[in-house]
Design an enzyme around this catalytic site. Structure first.
Site, mmCIF file in Angstrom:
data_model
loop_
_atom_site.group_PDB
_atom_site.id
_atom_site.type_symbol
_atom_site.label_atom_id
_atom_site.label_comp_id
_atom_site.label_asym_id
_atom_site.label_seq_id
_atom_site.Cartn_x
_atom_site.Cartn_y
_atom_site.Cartn_z
ATOM 1 N N ASP A 111 -19.447 41.406 -8.512
ATOM 2 C CA ASP A 111 -20.425 41.556 -7.448
ATOM 3 C C ASP A 111 -21.523 42.472 -7.969
ATOM 4 O OD1 ASP A 111 -19.286 44.102 -7.344
ATOM 5 O OD2 ASP A 111 -18.550 43.915 -5.300
ATOM 6 N N HIS A 112 -22.502 42.744 -7.143
ATOM 7 C CA HIS A 112 -23.643 43.560 -7.570
ATOM 8 C C HIS A 112 -23.256 45.004 -7.869
ATOM 9 C CE1 HIS A 112 -23.261 43.853 -3.223
ATOM 10 N NE2 HIS A 112 -23.787 45.055 -3.317
ATOM 11 N N CYS B 121 -15.208 44.200 -9.366
ATOM 12 C CA CYS B 121 -15.952 44.585 -8.171
ATOM 13 C C CYS B 121 -15.726 46.088 -7.995
ATOM 14 C CB CYS B 121 -15.540 43.770 -6.946
ATOM 15 S SG CYS B 121 -13.867 44.032 -6.315
ATOM 16 N N GLY B 122 -15.960 46.608 -6.820
ATOM 17 C CA GLY B 122 -15.786 48.043 -6.627
ATOM 18 C C GLY B 122 -14.371 48.508 -6.904
ATOM 19 N N THR B 123 -13.380 47.775 -6.378
ATOM 20 C CA THR B 123 -11.976 48.144 -6.569
ATOM 21 C C THR B 123 -11.182 47.115 -7.365
ATOM 22 O OG1 THR B 123 -11.268 47.036 -4.540
ATOM 23 C CG2 THR B 123 -11.911 49.384 -4.369
ATOM 24 N N GLY B 124 -11.678 45.896 -7.457
ATOM 25 C CA GLY B 124 -10.938 44.796 -8.078
ATOM 26 C C GLY B 124 -10.065 44.055 -7.095
ATOM 27 N N GLY C 133 -10.685 42.935 -3.687
ATOM 28 C CA GLY C 133 -11.273 41.806 -2.966
ATOM 29 C C GLY C 133 -11.561 40.610 -3.843
ATOM 30 N N HIS D 279 4.588 38.423 -17.549
ATOM 31 C CA HIS D 279 5.540 38.064 -16.494
ATOM 32 C C HIS D 279 4.959 37.114 -15.455
ATOM 33 C CE1 HIS D 279 8.468 41.669 -17.079
ATOM 34 N NE2 HIS D 279 8.008 41.216 -18.242
ATOM 35 N N ASN D 280 3.687 37.266 -15.117
ATOM 36 C CA ASN D 280 3.097 36.494 -14.027
ATOM 37 C C ASN D 280 2.159 35.386 -14.486
ATOM 38 O OD1 ASN D 280 2.856 39.724 -12.872
ATOM 39 N ND2 ASN D 280 4.320 38.300 -11.975
ATOM 40 N N ARG E 45 -15.288 51.308 -9.584
ATOM 41 C CA ARG E 45 -15.147 52.611 -8.935
ATOM 42 C C ARG E 45 -13.777 53.236 -9.193
ATOM 43 N NH1 ARG E 45 -17.616 49.969 -3.626
ATOM 44 N NH2 ARG E 45 -19.818 50.028 -4.231
ATOM 45 N N ARG F 10 13.148 33.535 -17.365
ATOM 46 C CA ARG F 10 13.139 33.887 -15.942
ATOM 47 C C ARG F 10 11.719 34.107 -15.420
ATOM 48 N NH1 ARG F 10 14.424 38.868 -18.404
ATOM 49 N NH2 ARG F 10 13.303 40.644 -17.522
ATOM 50 N N HIS F 11 10.802 34.523 -16.295
ATOM 51 C CA HIS F 11 9.417 34.751 -15.864
ATOM 52 C C HIS F 11 8.737 33.418 -15.546
ATOM 53 C CE1 HIS F 11 10.166 38.818 -17.003
ATOM 54 N NE2 HIS F 11 10.416 38.453 -18.259
ATOM 55 N N ARG G 21 9.962 32.118 -12.278
ATOM 56 C CA ARG G 21 9.342 32.788 -11.124
ATOM 57 C C ARG G 21 7.920 32.292 -10.899
ATOM 58 N NH1 ARG G 21 11.972 38.403 -13.128
ATOM 59 N NH2 ARG G 21 14.043 38.037 -12.261
#
Length: 156
Positions: free
Chosen positions: A8-9, A66-69, A71, A99-100, A110, A133-134, A137
């Site tokens: 984002d900006h 973004c600001g926090t990652g 959203g 794993h994911n 931020r 197992r990963h 899942r």
């Protein structure tokens, strides 16, 4: 490897640092915006754009900021077959890949400084998907998408 970037900006500065960092390591980088801190770009649009680029096969993986990652990763995760993880430490960055099997890493300008952000993306891109197992899942996650009508959810 071709990597798509979106922000984002509020996070243009960190995105630019990470693009240059990965280019120096030999990655091909595609910037999907935002391009100006003065022009508002909402994080859901940036998250969706990069996630859809992965689905279309335009890029192999993505980096979102973004600001926090938070959203921007939520938005990316709404695209069927996409797994995005927000990270503010190196261990989590490695785990979201191993794993994911996340195709996208997200972080917050931020939250993390530039040097830590570089280490985080390095850990993410150096990690390999683990099977066993990963993988089982990750298949369970994909099955949730199928249960809700997204039969074409898998993306590799």
């Amino acid at each position: 490897m071709k990597v798509g970037f979106g922000s984002d900006h509020a996070a243009i500065e960190l995105k630019a640092v990470l693009i240059e960092h990965l280019k120096a390591k030999g990655y091909e980088c595609v910037d999907y915006g935002a391009y100006s801190a003065k022009e508002r770009v909402d994080y859901p649009l940036a998250g969706r754009t990069v996630a859809e680029a992965i689905r279309r096969g335009e890029v192999d993986r993505g980096v979102l900021v973004c600001g926090t990652g938070i959203g921007i990763s939520i938005a990316a995760n709404k695209v069927p077959g996409i797994r995005a993880g927000v990270c503010s430490d190196c261990f989590s960055a490695r785990m979201i890949r191993e794993h994911n099997h996340c195709q996208i890493i997200a972080m917050g300008q931020r939250v993390v400084g530039t040097e830590l952000a570089k280490m985080i993306v390095d850990n993410y891109f150096e990690a390999e998907e683990l099977g066993g197992r990963h993988a089982d899942r990750v298949d369970m996650i994909t099955q949730i998408e199928r249960d809700y009508g997204y039969a074409d959810a898998p993306v590799r």
